[in-house]
Design an enzyme around this catalytic site. Structure first.
Site, short mmCIF file in Angstrom:
data_model
loop_
_atom_site.label_atom_id
_atom_site.label_comp_id
_atom_site.label_asym_id
_atom_site.label_seq_id
_atom_site.Cartn_x
_atom_site.Cartn_y
_atom_site.Cartn_z
CB CYS A 219 -25.14 -6.66 13.15
SG CYS A 219 -25.17 -4.93 12.68
CG ASP B 176 -19.38 -0.21 13.57
OD1 ASP B 176 -19.38 -1.36 13.09
OD2 ASP B 176 -20.43 0.42 13.77
CB SER B 177 -20.21 0.74 9.05
OG SER B 177 -21.19 0.19 9.89
CB CYS C 201 -17.80 -3.23 11.22
SG CYS C 201 -19.07 -3.31 9.96
N1 DGL Z 1 -21.58 -2.42 11.93
C1 DGL Z 1 -22.08 -3.34 10.93
C2 DGL Z 1 -21.92 -4.79 11.40
O1 DGL Z 1 -21.53 -5.06 12.54
C3 DGL Z 1 -23.48 -3.11 10.53
C4 DGL Z 1 -23.87 -1.75 10.12
C5 DGL Z 1 -23.85 -1.48 8.65
O2 DGL Z 1 -24.59 -2.10 7.88
O3 DGL Z 1 -23.08 -0.61 8.30
O4 DGL Z 1 -22.17 -5.67 10.61
#
Ligand code: DGL
Length: 273
Positions: free
Chosen positions: A192, A8-9, A71
């Protein structure tokens, strides 16, 4: 070591990892959060693709034969290119899966009137991945799909500002923005990884009877099913119940936050991509 990689980010994907651990406790998992470069949701296609590719490569180096892009933004903007262009050339034996397809498969069965709302990052919304997947799976014109980008929700979650007037204002703003486009929506996907932390706030502003769908349990059930169908992949995976946490930012800070998410003490290691 052959764990399942979860990317994930930032912290948000821990909501998905938690469900993976609940559904598949015996498997080893390595979680990688690119906290140093979060958020992804406001970045261009090229940048999200490059960052995601680097993260997947790092998880392959860590020994993962299978990586899940928890993500949505990475699933929307990078998954297809990685699956179709990069894997066949560089790592044909490895697999990378995303979260959008399983979410769409589940949500189609949940909506009664076929009016679906998607709350997601600006990047996921702009990619059109949810409406496209819904059309691919259920045919054109069978579902009314309405999207709303919620650019301030990830910063709220990353800074642990989940309650209070500020959070309330921005939660309401985007929920209202979705319903103003289609007041008949009966099912809303939290598209998200970060948004489940705002679930109780979001639910307050939805009319009674509207179903709010979190992805974690759905994606975990889909992974379990994938492993039962792909026994050759399942056989490669270690099952010692080990969890490893990697971050591109400060390890101590990450461990603190991850311990909150996972409900037990976690230690993390900092890596660079
Ligand atoms: N984890 C990202 C998602 O599920 C969102 C967070 C980000 O913008 O980095 O879309």
């Amino acid at each position: 070591m052959s764990p399942i990689g979860v990317f994930d980010s930032g912290y948000g994907g821990l909501t998905v990892l938690k469900e993976f651990v609940r559904a598949l406790p015996q498997y080893d998992f390595v979680y990688l959060g690119d906290n140093a470069r979060t958020p992804y949701g406001t970045r261009s296609f090229d940048v999200v693709y490059r960052y995601t590719k680097e993260a997947v490569h790092a998880l392959f180096e860590w020994g993962c034969p299978l990586v899940i892009l928890a993500c949505n933004t990475a699933s929307a903007k990078a998954l297809r290119s990685i699956q179709q262009r990069d894997l066949p050339l560089a790592d044909p034996g490895k697999r990378v899966l995303g979260v959008i397809r399983p979410s769409v498969e589940a949500v189609g069965k949940l909506s009664v009137n076929r009016h679906i709302g998607i709350l997601a990052t600006a990047g996921t919304v702009a990619s059109g991945s949810y409406p496209l997947e819904i059309e691919k799976l259920y045919g054109s014109g069978n579902y009314a799909v309405t999207q709303m980008a919620c650019p301030l929700w990830v910063p709220l979650v990353e800074s642990n500002e989940l309650t209070g007037l500020g959070a309330e204002y921005f939660v309401r703003k985007y929920v209202d923005g979705l319903l103003e486009q289609d007041s008949q929506i009966d099912t809303v996907i939290l598209g998200c990884t970060h948004y489940p932390l705002l679930t109780s706030q979001i639910a307050r502003f939805l009319p009674a009877g509207v179903r709010l769908v979190e992805q974690g349990a759905i994606v975990a059930a889909s992974l379990k099913e994938y492993l039962s169908r792909h026994t050759e992949m399942d056989a490669l995976l270690d099952k010692g119940g080990q969890r490893t946490f990697l971050t591109t930012e400060n390890a101590g800070q990450f461990a603190q936050m991850a311990s909150l998410f996972m409900g037990s003490s976690v230690s993390a290691r900092q890596i660079s991509l």
